[in-house]
Design an enzyme around this catalytic site. Structure first.
Site, PDB file in Angstrom:
ATOM      1  N   LYS A 151       0.846  -1.196   0.000  1.00  0.00           N
ATOM      2  CA  LYS A 151       0.000   0.000   0.000  1.00  0.00           C
ATOM      3  C   LYS A 151       0.881   1.245   0.000  1.00  0.00           C
ATOM      4  O   LYS A 151       1.679   1.457   0.900  1.00  0.00           O
ATOM      5  CB  LYS A 151      -0.905  -0.003   1.241  1.00  0.00           C
ATOM      6  CG  LYS A 151      -1.702   1.293   1.451  1.00  0.00           C
ATOM      7  CD  LYS A 151      -2.643   1.197   2.648  1.00  0.00           C
ATOM      8  CE  LYS A 151      -3.332   2.533   2.943  1.00  0.00           C
ATOM      9  NZ  LYS A 151      -4.191   2.482   4.152  1.00  0.00           N
ATOM     10  N   ASP A 177      -3.171  10.053   3.591  1.00  0.00           N
ATOM     11  CA  ASP A 177      -4.531   9.581   3.852  1.00  0.00           C
ATOM     12  C   ASP A 177      -5.275  10.572   4.739  1.00  0.00           C
ATOM     13  O   ASP A 177      -5.150  10.544   5.966  1.00  0.00           O
ATOM     14  CB  ASP A 177      -4.479   8.196   4.516  1.00  0.00           C
ATOM     15  CG  ASP A 177      -5.869   7.608   4.723  1.00  0.00           C
ATOM     16  OD1 ASP A 177      -6.850   8.193   4.185  1.00  0.00           O
ATOM     17  OD2 ASP A 177      -5.979   6.574   5.407  1.00  0.00           O
ATOM     18  N   LYS A 202     -10.720  12.330   8.329  1.00  0.00           N
ATOM     19  CA  LYS A 202     -10.169  11.964   9.639  1.00  0.00           C
ATOM     20  C   LYS A 202     -10.154  13.181  10.551  1.00  0.00           C
ATOM     21  O   LYS A 202     -10.103  14.317  10.071  1.00  0.00           O
ATOM     22  CB  LYS A 202      -8.711  11.486   9.464  1.00  0.00           C
ATOM     23  CG  LYS A 202      -8.550  10.104   8.877  1.00  0.00           C
ATOM     24  CD  LYS A 202      -7.078   9.730   8.796  1.00  0.00           C
ATOM     25  CE  LYS A 202      -6.870   8.384   8.145  1.00  0.00           C
ATOM     26  NZ  LYS A 202      -7.423   7.255   8.883  1.00  0.00           N
ATOM     27  N   ASP A 254       1.441   6.576   5.320  1.00  0.00           N
ATOM     28  CA  ASP A 254       0.516   5.524   4.885  1.00  0.00           C
ATOM     29  C   ASP A 254       1.005   4.808   3.611  1.00  0.00           C
ATOM     30  O   ASP A 254       0.315   3.966   3.056  1.00  0.00           O
ATOM     31  CB  ASP A 254      -0.877   6.139   4.659  1.00  0.00           C
ATOM     32  CG  ASP A 254      -2.011   5.159   4.913  1.00  0.00           C
ATOM     33  OD1 ASP A 254      -1.771   4.111   5.541  1.00  0.00           O
ATOM     34  OD2 ASP A 254      -3.147   5.440   4.458  1.00  0.00           O
ATOM     35  N   ASP A 286     -12.565   6.383   4.026  1.00  0.00           N
ATOM     36  CA  ASP A 286     -11.299   6.238   4.751  1.00  0.00           C
ATOM     37  C   ASP A 286     -10.783   4.792   4.714  1.00  0.00           C
ATOM     38  O   ASP A 286      -9.632   4.530   5.066  1.00  0.00           O
ATOM     39  CB  ASP A 286     -11.477   6.712   6.200  1.00  0.00           C
ATOM     40  CG  ASP A 286     -10.157   6.985   6.901  1.00  0.00           C
ATOM     41  OD1 ASP A 286      -9.123   7.042   6.205  1.00  0.00           O
ATOM     42  OD2 ASP A 286     -10.172   7.151   8.134  1.00  0.00           O
ATOM     43  N   GLU A 319      -9.642   3.186   2.327  1.00  0.00           N
ATOM     44  CA  GLU A 319      -9.198   3.300   0.940  1.00  0.00           C
ATOM     45  C   GLU A 319      -8.074   2.329   0.594  1.00  0.00           C
ATOM     46  O   GLU A 319      -7.897   1.963  -0.556  1.00  0.00           O
ATOM     47  CB  GLU A 319      -8.743   4.742   0.655  1.00  0.00           C
ATOM     48  CG  GLU A 319      -7.310   5.082   1.076  1.00  0.00           C
ATOM     49  CD  GLU A 319      -7.023   4.912   2.562  1.00  0.00           C
ATOM     50  OE1 GLU A 319      -7.976   4.996   3.360  1.00  0.00           O
ATOM     51  OE2 GLU A 319      -5.858   4.673   2.930  1.00  0.00           O
ATOM     52  N   ARG A 375      -7.646  -0.795   1.220  1.00  0.00           N
ATOM     53  CA  ARG A 375      -8.119  -2.077   0.680  1.00  0.00           C
ATOM     54  C   ARG A 375      -8.632  -1.913  -0.757  1.00  0.00           C
ATOM     55  O   ARG A 375      -8.613  -2.870  -1.521  1.00  0.00           O
ATOM     56  CB  ARG A 375      -9.187  -2.677   1.606  1.00  0.00           C
ATOM     57  CG  ARG A 375     -10.418  -1.845   1.761  1.00  0.00           C
ATOM     58  CD  ARG A 375     -11.220  -2.208   2.984  1.00  0.00           C
ATOM     59  NE  ARG A 375     -10.633  -1.712   4.228  1.00  0.00           N
ATOM     60  CZ  ARG A 375     -11.142  -1.905   5.438  1.00  0.00           C
ATOM     61  NH1 ARG A 375     -12.246  -2.598   5.589  1.00  0.00           N
ATOM     62  NH2 ARG A 375     -10.546  -1.402   6.508  1.00  0.00           N
TER      63      ARG A 375
HETATM   64  N1  BES Z   1      -4.344   4.325   6.838  1.00  0.00           N
HETATM   65  C1  BES Z   1      -5.422   3.995   7.685  1.00  0.00           C
HETATM   66  C2  BES Z   1      -5.030   3.036   8.802  1.00  0.00           C
HETATM   67  C3  BES Z   1      -4.057   3.570   9.812  1.00  0.00           C
HETATM   68  C4  BES Z   1      -4.516   4.079  11.003  1.00  0.00           C
HETATM   69  C5  BES Z   1      -2.703   3.492   9.600  1.00  0.00           C
HETATM   70  C6  BES Z   1      -3.612   4.554  11.944  1.00  0.00           C
HETATM   71  C7  BES Z   1      -1.796   3.971  10.530  1.00  0.00           C
HETATM   72  C8  BES Z   1      -2.251   4.483  11.712  1.00  0.00           C
HETATM   73  C9  BES Z   1      -6.551   3.357   6.879  1.00  0.00           C
HETATM   74  O1  BES Z   1      -6.683   3.808   5.585  1.00  0.00           O
HETATM   75  C10 BES Z   1      -7.826   3.706   7.574  1.00  0.00           C
HETATM   76  O2  BES Z   1      -8.162   4.855   7.605  1.00  0.00           O
HETATM   77  N2  BES Z   1      -8.512   2.710   8.106  1.00  0.00           N
HETATM   78  C11 BES Z   1      -9.708   2.924   8.810  1.00  0.00           C
HETATM   79  C12 BES Z   1     -10.694   1.851   8.384  1.00  0.00           C
HETATM   80  C13 BES Z   1     -12.088   2.096   8.855  1.00  0.00           C
HETATM   81  C14 BES Z   1     -12.689   3.270   8.148  1.00  0.00           C
HETATM   82  C15 BES Z   1     -12.884   0.844   8.598  1.00  0.00           C
HETATM   83  C16 BES Z   1      -9.415   2.831  10.296  1.00  0.00           C
HETATM   84  O3  BES Z   1      -8.588   2.021  10.699  1.00  0.00           O
HETATM   85  O4  BES Z   1      -9.976   3.624  11.045  1.00  0.00           O
HETATM   86 MG    MG Z   2      -7.922   5.533   5.462  1.00  0.00          MG
HETATM   87 ZN    ZN Z   3      -4.946   4.559   4.744  1.00  0.00          ZN
END
Ligand code: BES
Ligand code: MG
Ligand code: ZN
Length: 532
Positions: A284, A289, A296, A307, A366, A368, A370
């Protein structure tokens, strides 16, 4: 120090008597019970008038794990200092412990302006000389990493608390002492460490650069330069091409951003490759992000420049295996884009069509990572027919809830491969922990209007993310590494300075090293398709 300086440090394997070494500092391990390897304690006491024993008996230094003590030799030995390095209890002297103590020693030596070190931390355990010497070099070099390119003055570039002055020196040489019998192993350990550290410095740099610099096109350019040096085949697909190729999920995420997206493809195929179908690595590479329309919160959002750590790990691993000449055919894919809110961005409820034809309802913009992985995985599988797929991604905050910062979340559809990856991680100090992928979890990502939706509700966030990805690996043997909890540290650790860790490169490089010996990968016929 930066990548260039690191590459200039002279690292040598030495045999003979370490006490004749002429370095600034001689590193000697001390266990909690006061014992030292070989007859070092007796000999140092002899040379230094019993000072080592006095220090230990007084409790001025106790050999506690990761504690260090600088003992000036006052001209009684060729080295200026004997550096006592705490090893803790005897049973636990693992390469990871040696990596940490070597990092702590190197930083302490830097703050004292010492430019050359000689380490004896292999001497007592020649059996594991290769892993231990690798750990010494990695601990030392990784701990000295600094990212100060955006500091304008020399003074600001110095470590906090360090006196500035003309004499300020970087580490110039590191000697590793061992027996003559172990020397070959030590040389190999040094070579592996060097390649891994080089890849890790590169990955850390990319992760620490702000997102206005480390854009998808900058990452592509950097990758192309590194590939050129090593004969790795490099291709970069731009937005128009991606649309034409049918990568609708990646394009969907990218369309909210002004910054052009890329799919970066790296192919390392040495003529003596052991495998007839490649190993596919997918990382990834989300360069920033923001969350998109599902924005966020502001706090800590700046860390989302990291990210792209999965992609950085893929690039760092590709350079490391090429530097080592590992005889394995490996393809790396880095889907690279920002995730931004705008008038052209994905909206919650939008439906995207991935490369493999599956439709995805975007419940939360968010989630994204996946989406871009879905396309990179299914496209990569179709194009390269890999024998094994490994992806790395800072995919879910939930993996930090589950495992904190001490383990990579490991999921997948092939128990044998997952177990191998976990075993390698344990050996090299990049630990993973497996989470289940039971059938029941797939219910959580069913969409009322599309084939699948991109989030699975409150419970088991890391698992439902992996369940989503499994829709796009087309039944190929697959291991997923969720590195969201391990890619970044908020404060200095022995060999991880605050910021991007460059996680995954040591793990993957070693794992690919073991795969080069894997008989299953030599077979031309397809292995059984695994169930989801
Ligand atoms: N890049 C984030 C995950 C992340 C969170 C990486 C904290 C490093 C530190 C990912 O894209 C994300 O935002 N995931 C969400 C998924 C949710 C919306 C189902 C998350 O983990 O909150
Ligand atoms: Mg995200
Ligand atoms: Zn992300």
């Amino acid at each position: 120090m930066d990548r260039e300086k690191m590459d200039k440090i002279e690292i040598a394997s030495k045999t003979g008597d370490p006490l004749t070494s002429v370095a600034d500092g001689l590193v000697v391990g001390v266990w909690e019970d006061g014992r030292m390897a070989q007859d070092f304690r007796k000999r140092l006491d002899g040379a230094l008038g019993g000072e080592v024993s006095r220090i230990l008996e007084n409790g001025e230094f106790k050999g506690t794990s990761n504690d260090v003590f600088f003992l000036p030799t006052m001209g009684k030995l060729p080295v200026r200092y004997v550096i006592l390095a705490g090893l803790g209890s005897r049973e636990k002297t693992t390469p990871e412990l040696i990596r940490r103590i070597s990092g702590t020693v190197a930083r302490a030596a830097r703050s004292r302006n010492l430019a050359s070190l000689a380490s004896t931390l292999v001497s007592n355990q020649d059996g594991d000389a290769e892993n231990l010497s690798e750990a010494i070099v990695e601990g030392t070099l990784l701990s000295l990493y600094r990212f100060d390119q955006y500091k304008s003055t020399d003074k600001d570039k110095k470590e906090k608390g360090k006196k500035s002055g003309p004499s300020s020196r970087d580490l110039a040489s590191l000697q590793i002492f061992s027996s003559r019998e172990a020397e070959k192993k030590v040389r190999k350990g040094i070579e592996w460490a060097h390649a891994i550290v080089r890849g890790t410095y590169l990955a850390r740099d990319l992760g620490n650069h702000p997102a206005n610099v480390a854009t998808p096109s900058m990452i592509a350019r950097t990758a192309s330069v590194e590939c050129e040096k090593r004969g790795i085949r490099f291709v970069s697909y731009d937005r128009e091409k991606l649309e034409e190729m049918g990568l609708g999920a990646l394009v969907g995420v990218a369309k909210g951003s002004m910054e052009p997206a890329r799919l970066i493809q790296l192919e390392y195929r040495p003529s003596k490759a052991a495998n007839v179908r490649p190993v596919l690595l997918v990382g990834k590479t989300l360069t920033f992000d923001s969350g998109g329309i599902s924005l966020k919160p502001a706090e800590k959002m700046e860390t989302m420049k990291g990210d792209m750590s999965g992609g950085a790990a893929v690039l760092g691993t590709m350079t490391a295996i090429a530097d080592l000449g590992i005889p394995l055919w490996v393809v790396g894919l880095m889907p690279a884009t920002e995730n931004m809110p705008s008038g052209t961005a994905n909206k919650p409820g939008d439906v995207l069509r991935a490369f493999n034809g599956k439709t995805i309802e975007v419940i939360n913009t968010d989630a994204e990572g996946r989406l871009i992985l879905a396309d990179a995985l299914s496209w990569g599988v179709k194009k390269f027919d890999p024998a094994l797929v490994i992806d790395l991604a800072t995919l879910t905050g939930a993996v930090t809830v589950a495992l904190g910062a001490h383990a990579i979340g490991v999921l997948g559809n092939d128990q044998k491969r997952m177990t191998e990856v976990l075993e390698t991680g344990e050996k090299v100090g990049e630990r993973g922990w497996q989470l289940p992928l039971f059938e029941e979890y797939f219910e959580q990502i069913k969409s009322p209007i599309a084939d699948v939706q991109n989030v699975g509700g409150r419970g088991a966030g890391t698992i439902t993310a992996a369940a989503f990805l499994s829709h796009f690996v087309e039944g190929k043997p697959w291991v997923h590494l969720d590195i969201a909890g391990t890619a970044w540290v908020e404060s200095d650790e022995p060999y991880k300075p605050k910021g991007n860790v460059g996680i995954g490169i040591r793990l993957l490089t070693h794992y690919l090293g073991t795969l080069a010996e894997d008989k299953d990968l030599r077979k031309p016929e397809k292995r059984d398709s695994r169930k989801k």
